[in-house]
Design a protein around this motif. Structure first.
Motif, PDB file in Angstrom:
ATOM      1  N   SER A  37      11.014  -6.900 -28.700  1.00 29.44           N
ATOM      2  CA  SER A  37      11.102  -8.226 -28.085  1.00 29.44           C
ATOM      3  C   SER A  37      12.115  -8.300 -26.958  1.00 29.44           C
ATOM      4  O   SER A  37      12.270  -9.354 -26.341  1.00 29.44           O
ATOM      5  N   GLN A 127      17.094 -12.904 -31.599  1.00 29.90           N
ATOM      6  CA  GLN A 127      16.261 -11.979 -32.359  1.00 29.90           C
ATOM      7  C   GLN A 127      16.934 -10.633 -32.570  1.00 29.90           C
ATOM      8  O   GLN A 127      16.551  -9.881 -33.455  1.00 29.90           O
ATOM      9  N   THR A 143      17.923  -6.029 -35.503  1.00 26.65           N
ATOM     10  CA  THR A 143      17.095  -7.227 -35.399  1.00 26.65           C
ATOM     11  C   THR A 143      17.090  -7.984 -36.718  1.00 26.65           C
ATOM     12  O   THR A 143      17.546  -7.466 -37.742  1.00 26.65           O
ATOM     13  N   ARG A 144      16.549  -9.149 -36.682  1.00 31.71           N
ATOM     14  CA  ARG A 144      16.396  -9.932 -37.914  1.00 31.71           C
ATOM     15  C   ARG A 144      15.550  -9.141 -38.919  1.00 31.71           C
ATOM     16  O   ARG A 144      15.828  -9.135 -40.101  1.00 31.71           O
TER      17      ARG A 144
END
Length: 157
Positions: A37, A127, A143-144
């Motif tokens: 992302s 994110q 990241t999450r």
């Protein structure tokens, strides 16, 4: 136990990066091909100077939140030549990473505890956190999803 894990234990590495002069199409292709992302933007020494995210690209494509300056240019371009409006707006909005990157990338260190990293991800509404070494060079990304996977794999232990 999850509380003892650090970012270094669960981060994704190596991290892909781009420079400000990377063609935007190449950056878009990296994001798409690797199902990520966002990308860190680094200078000639490899130090982090910003970030290019899917959100930045969406703003470019949609024109949403592009700012009054771009909206004014948009109107002028449309009035000047409505048939070439789309092409000209994209030229105005840029063709390299430096024209869309944000300079406020979210970062953390390798030794940051996982609970604190989760808190930063949540509190900053981001994110990802780019993990930097002592020279401010990205060596990984957390990241999450990485946090959730670490929680799932360490339940009960």
């Amino acid at each position: 136990m999850v509380l003892q894990l650090t970012v270094a234990d669960v981060m994704t590495q190596p991290v892909l990066s781009v420079t400000p002069d990377t063609p935007l199409q190449q950056a878009v292709q990296l994001i798409s091909d690797h199902h990520i992302s966002g990308l860190p933007v680094v200078d000639d020494t490899g130090a982090l100077i910003g970030e290019l995210s899917e959100q930045d690209l969406m703003v470019r494509e949609s024109g949403v939140d592009a700012g009054p300056y771009v909206m004014l240019l948009d109107s002028v371009i449309y009035l000047r030549n409505p048939l070439n409006w789309d092409k000209q707006v994209h030229q105005v909005l840029g063709t390299t990473v430096k024209e869309l990157m944000r300079k406020d990338a979210h970062t953390c260190s390798l030794d940051l505890g996982l609970p604190r990293a989760a808190s930063l991800l949540h509190d900053r509404g981001t994110q990802r956190l780019f993990v930097l070494d002592s020279d401010a060079k990205p060596v990984g990304v957390i990241t999450r999803g990485d946090v959730v996977r670490a929680l799932a794999s360490h339940q009960g232990g």
